[in-house]
Design an enzyme around this catalytic site. Structure first.
Site, short mmCIF file in Angstrom:
data_model
loop_
_atom_site.label_atom_id
_atom_site.label_comp_id
_atom_site.label_asym_id
_atom_site.label_seq_id
_atom_site.Cartn_x
_atom_site.Cartn_y
_atom_site.Cartn_z
CG ASP A 150 -0.12 0.11 2.53
OD1 ASP A 150 0.02 1.21 3.09
OD2 ASP A 150 0.40 -0.94 2.99
CB SER A 151 0.91 4.27 0.63
OG SER A 151 1.19 5.64 0.54
CB ALA A 152 5.78 4.22 0.41
#
Length: 316
Positions: A150-152
């Protein structure tokens, strides 16, 4: 929009978004906040959690979630947590890893990769590649592995796929990306158009976080920003993002480039949910549905079947 999602958006807008307006990132404060606020769900019945943080555990430093009864063809999820490359941990992301693993009926390893600014790019990428290669060396077939993040961590997962393909390593069965951060150069239009709509981030915060991770490295280096890499020969991708996110275009543009290269991509754009809303499971109905869809995608691809082609972009 569920009342749970509305409440989650209100909380992050009130508590987290003001932090992203500050001109300097306080790394220690962010890490302390994540550690203090972390909600660690109970280990699911019939599963066991083992932590591996000794020096001898490298490169598989992190947490294993494993069912007590191992299936004949057990899938394995390699999970890469988000946190802007400078905070969060496997513990902070148990709320997404536990349900994803149990729904997919797969064991999961959540990697504790090195964080910036102590360990800048490409340390996180090196750790992810090394962990994947250790799984292969331990006898786990590539076709039974799903990468998720998720995300980074979503951007890191995609960058890892590029690195593995370029090195001619066997590729995993699929990748599941939750609101991936794929463009550290911050060129997506949604950074401006969704600034103010995004309950979690000010758009300008992304460049500050990118600098913390990159140092003097090129923000368009595909190892850090996989949007700028080649997408040919990658495995099927499932991408989930929220329609109000400043990072929305990081998902949309990756889907477009990957499809143009012949990659199977399911892009789901969810209405009125916060960034990485999947971490709100089991509280938020949207998070539960999203994780169920991701788990089904993992089961399908790791079983050796070609994934069912959904419409190019689904508005959920």
């Amino acid at each position: 929009m569920s009342w749970q999602s509305a409440l989650a958006c209100w909380i992050v807008r009130r508590r987290l978004r003001p932090e992203t307006a500050k001109p300097v990132i306080d790394v220690a404060r962010a890490r302390a906040y994540a550690a203090r606020r972390v909600w660690a769900p109970k280990v699911p019945a019939g599963w066991r959690l083992t932590e591996h943080y000794a020096a001898r555990d490298l490169p598989l430093r992190g947490e294993w979630l494993t069912p007590d009864t191992v299936a004949a063809k057990q899938a394995t999820i390699l999970y890469l947590h988000g946190g802007g490359y400078y905070f969060c941990s496997p513990r902070s992301h148990r709320s997404v890893v536990f349900p994803l693993a149990t729904l997919a009926r797969a064991r999961a390893f959540s990697l504790d990769y090195r964080l910036a600014p102590e360990h800048r790019f490409p340390c996180a990428l090196d750790d992810a590649v090394a962990a994947y290669r250790r799984l292969l060396a331990d006898g786990i077939p590539a076709r039974s592995i799903a990468i998720a993040g998720d995300s980074a961590g979503g951007g890191l997962a995609l960058a890892m796929l590029h690195a593995l393909r370029d090195a001619s390593d066997p590729l995993p069965a699929c990748a599941v990306l939750f609101s991936p951060w794929t463009d550290l150069a911050s060129t997506g239009a949604s950074i401006v158009t969704n600034d103010g709509r995004d309950p979690m981030f000010h758009g300008a915060a992304l460049a500050r976080a990118a600098k913390l991770y990159l140092g003097d490295a090129d923000p368009k280096n595909p190892g850090a920003s996989p949007l700028y890499g080649r997408f040919d020969d990658l495995p099927p991708l499932l991408i989930q993002a929220g329609d109000t996110e400043v990072l929305l275009d990081d998902s949309v543009r990756v889907a477009e480039k990957a499809r143009a290269a012949g990659v199977i991509v399911d892009l789901e754009i969810w209405r009125n949910v916060p960034h990485c809303f999947q971490l709100c499971a089991p509280f938020m109905p949207e998070a539960n549905r999203a994780l169920a869809r991701a788990a089904a995608f993992i089961r399908e691809t790791t079983s050796g079947k070609a994934p069912h082609r959904l419409p190019e972009t689904s508005i959920v």
